[in-house]
Design a protein around this motif. Structure first.
Motif, PDB file in Angstrom:
ATOM      1  N   LEU A  32       0.709  -1.093  -0.024  1.00 33.75           N
ATOM      2  CA  LEU A  32      -0.135  -0.155  -0.004  1.00 33.75           C
ATOM      3  C   LEU A  32       0.917   1.240   0.254  1.00 33.75           C
ATOM      4  N   ILE A  33       1.921   1.189   0.699  1.00 34.10           N
ATOM      5  CA  ILE A  33       2.830   2.283   0.792  1.00 34.10           C
ATOM      6  C   ILE A  33       3.457   2.637  -0.596  1.00 34.10           C
ATOM      7  N   VAL A  34       3.935   1.358  -1.385  1.00 37.61           N
ATOM      8  CA  VAL A  34       4.460   1.609  -2.581  1.00 37.61           C
ATOM      9  C   VAL A  34       3.391   2.207  -3.568  1.00 37.61           C
ATOM     10  N   LYS A  35       2.137   1.777  -3.584  1.00 35.37           N
ATOM     11  CA  LYS A  35       1.206   2.123  -4.388  1.00 35.37           C
ATOM     12  C   LYS A  35       0.775   3.473  -4.161  1.00 35.37           C
ATOM     13  N   ALA A  36       0.536   4.312  -2.759  1.00 35.10           N
ATOM     14  CA  ALA A  36       0.449   5.439  -2.630  1.00 35.10           C
ATOM     15  C   ALA A  36       1.755   6.340  -3.095  1.00 35.10           C
ATOM     16  N   CYS A  37       2.773   5.651  -2.876  1.00 38.40           N
ATOM     17  CA  CYS A  37       4.199   6.715  -3.464  1.00 38.40           C
ATOM     18  C   CYS A  37       3.915   6.760  -5.008  1.00 38.40           C
ATOM     19  N   GLU A  38       3.350   5.651  -5.603  1.00 40.15           N
ATOM     20  CA  GLU A  38       3.404   5.529  -7.200  1.00 40.15           C
ATOM     21  C   GLU A  38       2.514   6.694  -7.632  1.00 40.15           C
ATOM     22  N   GLU A  39       1.134   6.296  -7.128  1.00 37.82           N
ATOM     23  CA  GLU A  39       0.052   7.228  -7.537  1.00 37.82           C
ATOM     24  C   GLU A  39      -0.044   8.664  -7.025  1.00 37.82           C
ATOM     25  N   TYR A  40       0.461   8.896  -5.361  1.00 34.51           N
ATOM     26  CA  TYR A  40       0.148  10.186  -5.073  1.00 34.51           C
ATOM     27  C   TYR A  40       1.546  11.069  -4.910  1.00 34.51           C
ATOM     28  N   GLY A  41       2.445  10.207  -4.629  1.00 31.40           N
ATOM     29  CA  GLY A  41       3.857  10.865  -4.218  1.00 31.40           C
ATOM     30  C   GLY A  41       3.881  11.010  -2.585  1.00 31.40           C
ATOM     31  N   PHE A  42       2.831  10.715  -1.805  1.00 34.75           N
ATOM     32  CA  PHE A  42       2.767  10.812  -0.570  1.00 34.75           C
ATOM     33  C   PHE A  42       1.698  10.244   0.278  1.00 34.75           C
ATOM     34  N   PHE A  43       1.415  10.230   1.555  1.00 37.65           N
ATOM     35  CA  PHE A  43       0.555   9.723   2.235  1.00 37.65           C
ATOM     36  C   PHE A  43       0.553   9.758   3.599  1.00 37.65           C
ATOM     37  N   LYS A  44      -0.544   9.672   4.365  1.00 40.08           N
ATOM     38  CA  LYS A  44      -0.736   9.881   5.909  1.00 40.08           C
ATOM     39  C   LYS A  44      -0.716   8.495   6.461  1.00 40.08           C
ATOM     40  N   VAL A  45      -0.116   8.175   7.730  1.00 40.26           N
ATOM     41  CA  VAL A  45      -0.066   6.709   8.187  1.00 40.26           C
ATOM     42  C   VAL A  45      -0.988   7.046   9.551  1.00 40.26           C
ATOM     43  N   ILE A  46      -1.792   5.719   9.883  1.00 36.83           N
ATOM     44  CA  ILE A  46      -2.535   5.755  11.104  1.00 36.83           C
ATOM     45  C   ILE A  46      -2.193   4.533  11.750  1.00 36.83           C
ATOM     46  N   ASN A  47      -2.457   4.435  13.041  1.00 36.65           N
ATOM     47  CA  ASN A  47      -2.130   3.179  14.084  1.00 36.65           C
ATOM     48  C   ASN A  47      -0.581   3.105  14.086  1.00 36.65           C
ATOM     49  N   HIS A  48       0.273   4.161  14.309  1.00 30.45           N
ATOM     50  CA  HIS A  48       1.534   4.001  14.321  1.00 30.45           C
ATOM     51  C   HIS A  48       1.876   4.297  15.680  1.00 30.45           C
ATOM     52  N   GLY A  49       1.070   4.726  16.763  1.00 31.70           N
ATOM     53  CA  GLY A  49       1.499   4.566  18.025  1.00 31.70           C
ATOM     54  C   GLY A  49       1.686   5.817  18.597  1.00 31.70           C
ATOM     55  N   VAL A  50       1.946   6.861  17.880  1.00 32.66           N
ATOM     56  CA  VAL A  50       1.949   8.389  18.215  1.00 32.66           C
ATOM     57  C   VAL A  50       0.542   9.033  18.799  1.00 32.66           C
ATOM     58  N   PRO A  51       0.672   9.467  20.054  1.00 27.28           N
ATOM     59  CA  PRO A  51      -0.655   9.929  20.359  1.00 27.28           C
ATOM     60  C   PRO A  51      -1.280  10.990  19.442  1.00 27.28           C
ATOM     61  N   HIS A  52      -2.753  11.240  19.517  1.00 26.61           N
ATOM     62  CA  HIS A  52      -3.208  11.875  18.709  1.00 26.61           C
ATOM     63  C   HIS A  52      -3.050  13.630  18.999  1.00 26.61           C
TER      64      HIS A  52
END
Length: 117
Positions: A32-52
């Motif tokens: 999914l990261i590869v697809k997002a990079c190819e189609e958009y060039g960037f992305f946001k990640v969720i459920n990474h453990g950093v408090p909201h």
């Protein structure tokens, strides 16, 4: 556990961006990261453990920083801008490179708070 199966799109300040759920199976998330990079060039990640609240503060300060004038932004080490695009899809990309060692992060965040404050 939430499994990442597709890229969802989220609007942040009127911009659609892909959202990647890091709690899924590593091989699927990687695709999914590869697809997002190819189609958009960037992305946001969720459920990474950093408090909201930390993410919200960083996003708020980032928006305030990038709303500043160019001379104000250029005062910060790590700020840059670049003209991009070749086939009529040109534009300007602004970025802020932050260091990853704890002392540099502490110093940069204190400086950003003074500038954005």
């Amino acid at each position: 556990m939430v499994v990442a199966t597709t890229i969802q799109i989220e609007k942040i300040r009127e911009v659609d961006i892909p959202v990647i759920d890091l709690s899924g199976k590593q091989s699927k998330v990687a695709k999914l990261i590869v697809k997002a990079c190819e189609e958009y060039g960037f992305f946001k990640v969720i459920n990474h453990g950093v408090p909201h609240h930390i993410i919200k503060n960083m996003e708020d300060e980032s928006f305030q920083f990038f709303d500043k004038t160019l001379p104000e932004k250029m005062e910060l080490v790590g700020y840059g801008s670049k003209n991009i695009g070749f086939s009529g899809d040109t534009g300007e990309l602004e970025y802020l490179l932050l260091q990853t060692n704890q002392n540099a992060i502490d110093d940069t965040s204190k400086f950003l708070r003074v500038m954005v404050g």
